[in-house]
Design a protein around this motif. Structure first.
Motif, PDB file in Angstrom:
ATOM      1  N   MET A 116      -0.477   9.252  24.252  1.00 19.51           N
ATOM      2  CA  MET A 116      -1.029   8.991  22.941  1.00 19.51           C
ATOM      3  C   MET A 116      -1.908  10.165  22.520  1.00 19.51           C
ATOM      4  O   MET A 116      -2.693  10.670  23.303  1.00 19.51           O
ATOM      5  N   GLU A 117      -1.720  10.591  21.277  1.00 15.66           N
ATOM      6  CA  GLU A 117      -2.525  11.672  20.716  1.00 15.66           C
ATOM      7  C   GLU A 117      -3.213  11.195  19.443  1.00 15.66           C
ATOM      8  O   GLU A 117      -2.604  10.510  18.623  1.00 15.66           O
ATOM      9  N   THR A 118      -4.464  11.588  19.286  1.00 15.00           N
ATOM     10  CA  THR A 118      -5.169  11.373  18.032  1.00 15.00           C
ATOM     11  C   THR A 118      -4.819  12.514  17.100  1.00 15.00           C
ATOM     12  O   THR A 118      -4.695  13.662  17.524  1.00 15.00           O
ATOM     13  N   VAL A 119      -4.635  12.195  15.821  1.00 15.08           N
ATOM     14  CA  VAL A 119      -4.265  13.188  14.812  1.00 15.08           C
ATOM     15  C   VAL A 119      -5.165  12.988  13.596  1.00 15.08           C
ATOM     16  O   VAL A 119      -5.400  11.852  13.176  1.00 15.08           O
ATOM     17  N   LEU A 120      -5.688  14.097  13.052  1.00 14.99           N
ATOM     18  CA  LEU A 120      -6.447  14.051  11.804  1.00 14.99           C
ATOM     19  C   LEU A 120      -5.584  14.606  10.679  1.00 14.99           C
ATOM     20  O   LEU A 120      -4.886  15.605  10.872  1.00 14.99           O
ATOM     21  N   GLY A 121      -5.649  13.978   9.519  1.00 18.10           N
ATOM     22  CA  GLY A 121      -4.931  14.440   8.338  1.00 18.10           C
ATOM     23  C   GLY A 121      -5.910  14.862   7.265  1.00 18.10           C
ATOM     24  O   GLY A 121      -6.978  14.262   7.118  1.00 18.10           O
ATOM     25  N   PHE A 122      -5.551  15.904   6.509  1.00 19.17           N
ATOM     26  CA  PHE A 122      -6.429  16.443   5.474  1.00 19.17           C
ATOM     27  C   PHE A 122      -5.696  16.552   4.140  1.00 19.17           C
ATOM     28  O   PHE A 122      -4.575  17.044   4.079  1.00 19.17           O
ATOM     29  N   ASP A 123      -6.373  16.090   3.095  1.00 21.66           N
ATOM     30  CA  ASP A 123      -5.938  16.308   1.718  1.00 21.66           C
ATOM     31  C   ASP A 123      -6.921  17.318   1.139  1.00 21.66           C
ATOM     32  O   ASP A 123      -8.021  16.959   0.715  1.00 21.66           O
ATOM     33  N   PHE A 124      -6.535  18.589   1.164  1.00 21.40           N
ATOM     34  CA  PHE A 124      -7.425  19.675   0.759  1.00 21.40           C
ATOM     35  C   PHE A 124      -7.558  19.739  -0.751  1.00 21.40           C
ATOM     36  O   PHE A 124      -6.574  19.669  -1.485  1.00 21.40           O
ATOM     37  N   GLY A 125      -8.792  19.901  -1.198  1.00 24.94           N
ATOM     38  CA  GLY A 125      -9.088  20.147  -2.599  1.00 24.94           C
ATOM     39  C   GLY A 125     -10.249  21.116  -2.696  1.00 24.94           C
ATOM     40  O   GLY A 125     -10.995  21.308  -1.729  1.00 24.94           O
ATOM     41  N   LEU A 126     -10.397  21.743  -3.835  1.00 27.29           N
ATOM     42  CA  LEU A 126     -11.469  22.721  -3.996  1.00 27.29           C
ATOM     43  C   LEU A 126     -12.845  22.063  -3.972  1.00 27.29           C
ATOM     44  O   LEU A 126     -13.806  22.651  -3.464  1.00 27.29           O
ATOM     45  N   LYS A 127     -12.961  20.855  -4.492  1.00 29.06           N
ATOM     46  CA  LYS A 127     -14.247  20.158  -4.529  1.00 29.06           C
ATOM     47  C   LYS A 127     -14.412  19.165  -3.390  1.00 29.06           C
ATOM     48  O   LYS A 127     -15.520  18.941  -2.910  1.00 29.06           O
ATOM     49  N   ARG A 128     -13.316  18.547  -2.973  1.00 32.18           N
ATOM     50  CA  ARG A 128     -13.371  17.520  -1.937  1.00 32.18           C
ATOM     51  C   ARG A 128     -12.195  17.683  -0.977  1.00 32.18           C
ATOM     52  O   ARG A 128     -11.138  18.154  -1.370  1.00 32.18           O
ATOM     53  N   ILE A 129     -12.426  17.248   0.258  1.00 28.29           N
ATOM     54  CA  ILE A 129     -11.359  17.224   1.263  1.00 28.29           C
ATOM     55  C   ILE A 129     -11.295  15.810   1.813  1.00 28.29           C
ATOM     56  O   ILE A 129     -12.251  15.323   2.414  1.00 28.29           O
ATOM     57  N   GLY A 130     -10.180  15.140   1.573  1.00 26.94           N
ATOM     58  CA  GLY A 130      -9.978  13.808   2.135  1.00 26.94           C
ATOM     59  C   GLY A 130      -9.538  13.924   3.578  1.00 26.94           C
ATOM     60  O   GLY A 130      -8.795  14.830   3.944  1.00 26.94           O
ATOM     61  N   VAL A 131     -10.027  13.005   4.402  1.00 26.17           N
ATOM     62  CA  VAL A 131      -9.705  13.029   5.830  1.00 26.17           C
ATOM     63  C   VAL A 131      -9.223  11.643   6.254  1.00 26.17           C
ATOM     64  O   VAL A 131      -9.788  10.623   5.851  1.00 26.17           O
ATOM     65  N   ALA A 132      -8.181  11.624   7.069  1.00 26.97           N
ATOM     66  CA  ALA A 132      -7.646  10.388   7.639  1.00 26.97           C
ATOM     67  C   ALA A 132      -7.466  10.587   9.136  1.00 26.97           C
ATOM     68  O   ALA A 132      -7.412  11.716   9.623  1.00 26.97           O
ATOM     69  N   VAL A 133      -7.360   9.485   9.853  1.00 23.61           N
ATOM     70  CA  VAL A 133      -7.171   9.537  11.299  1.00 23.61           C
ATOM     71  C   VAL A 133      -6.056   8.571  11.687  1.00 23.61           C
ATOM     72  O   VAL A 133      -5.821   7.562  11.011  1.00 23.61           O
ATOM     73  N   GLY A 134      -5.381   8.897  12.760  1.00 19.86           N
ATOM     74  CA  GLY A 134      -4.350   8.023  13.309  1.00 19.86           C
ATOM     75  C   GLY A 134      -4.007   8.486  14.708  1.00 19.86           C
ATOM     76  O   GLY A 134      -4.569   9.471  15.197  1.00 19.86           O
ATOM     77  N   ASN A 135      -3.103   7.766  15.350  1.00 18.82           N
ATOM     78  CA  ASN A 135      -2.657   8.215  16.667  1.00 18.82           C
ATOM     79  C   ASN A 135      -1.161   7.986  16.804  1.00 18.82           C
ATOM     80  O   ASN A 135      -0.572   7.203  16.055  1.00 18.82           O
ATOM     81  N   THR A 136      -0.594   8.685  17.742  1.00 16.09           N
ATOM     82  CA  THR A 136       0.855   8.658  17.904  1.00 16.09           C
ATOM     83  C   THR A 136       1.348   7.385  18.575  1.00 16.09           C
ATOM     84  O   THR A 136       2.551   7.129  18.575  1.00 16.09           O
ATOM     85  N   LEU A 137       0.445   6.568  19.119  1.00 18.45           N
ATOM     86  CA  LEU A 137       0.858   5.323  19.747  1.00 18.45           C
ATOM     87  C   LEU A 137       1.213   4.272  18.700  1.00 18.45           C
ATOM     88  O   LEU A 137       2.330   3.753  18.683  1.00 18.45           O
ATOM     89  N   ILE A 138       0.285   3.987  17.793  1.00 18.45           N
ATOM     90  CA  ILE A 138       0.566   2.964  16.784  1.00 18.45           C
ATOM     91  C   ILE A 138       1.114   3.557  15.489  1.00 18.45           C
ATOM     92  O   ILE A 138       1.630   2.842  14.651  1.00 18.45           O
ATOM     93  N   GLN A 139       0.982   4.870  15.325  1.00 15.14           N
ATOM     94  CA  GLN A 139       1.544   5.597  14.178  1.00 15.14           C
ATOM     95  C   GLN A 139       1.121   5.000  12.840  1.00 15.14           C
ATOM     96  O   GLN A 139       1.930   4.847  11.933  1.00 15.14           O
ATOM     97  N   GLN A 140      -0.155   4.670  12.731  1.00 15.67           N
ATOM     98  CA  GLN A 140      -0.718   4.150  11.489  1.00 15.67           C
ATOM     99  C   GLN A 140      -1.907   5.007  11.093  1.00 15.67           C
ATOM    100  O   GLN A 140      -2.855   5.132  11.866  1.00 15.67           O
ATOM    101  N   ALA A 141      -1.866   5.582   9.907  1.00 18.96           N
ATOM    102  CA  ALA A 141      -2.953   6.415   9.402  1.00 18.96           C
ATOM    103  C   ALA A 141      -3.977   5.552   8.680  1.00 18.96           C
ATOM    104  O   ALA A 141      -3.607   4.614   7.963  1.00 18.96           O
TER     105      ALA A 141
END
Length: 129
Positions: free
Chosen positions: A1-26
């Motif tokens: 199982m690996e933890t993965v962070l996701g990023f929605d890059f923007g000039l003013k804001r950066i959205g961040v999400a987390v999930g893992n490869t075991l349950i595959q839910q962000a």
């Protein structure tokens, strides 16, 4: 199982999400709203220390026909900086329509939820069950 962070890059804001490869839910995690690049990368460093992801996923914005534009280049640069500063593998995921999905649902763009959609797309397309 690996933890993965996701990023929605923007000039003013950066959205961040987390999930893992075991349950595959962000899951939406937070929005970085720092005014300076140093502040943004300090916040990211703190997240990396806390979550210790095996990789990061960055949304890559494209025009509907797949053509790159100014934000595409900025996102590529952000992804390169993540990998260069922190030595963590970074993958780009086509984010066309991810913010539009959130906008249609909520009436406004929510950056951390857009990051969760980007990360979920990664899980759906790249991770074996």
């Amino acid at each position: 199982m690996e933890t993965v962070l996701g990023f929605d890059f923007g000039l003013k804001r950066i959205g961040v999400a987390v999930g893992n490869t075991l349950i595959q839910q962000a899951q939406p995690l937070m929005v970085i709203r720092e005014a300076t690049n140093d502040g943004k990368f300090a916040a990211i460093a703190s997240l990396l220390e806390q979550w210790r992801p095996a990789r990061c996923i960055v949304g890559l914005p494209l025009h509907p026909d797949g053509v790159e534009h100014e934000m595409t280049l900025r996102c590529r640069r952000f992804a390169n900086q993540l990998q260069g500063r922190f030595g963590i593998p970074v993958e780009l995921v086509d984010e066309r329509y991810s913010s539009a999905v959130i906008t249609a649902r909520r009436g406004e763009t929510i950056d951390d939820q857009a990051a969760a959609i980007i990360l979920q797309q990664y899980f759906d397309q790249h991770v074996e069950s």
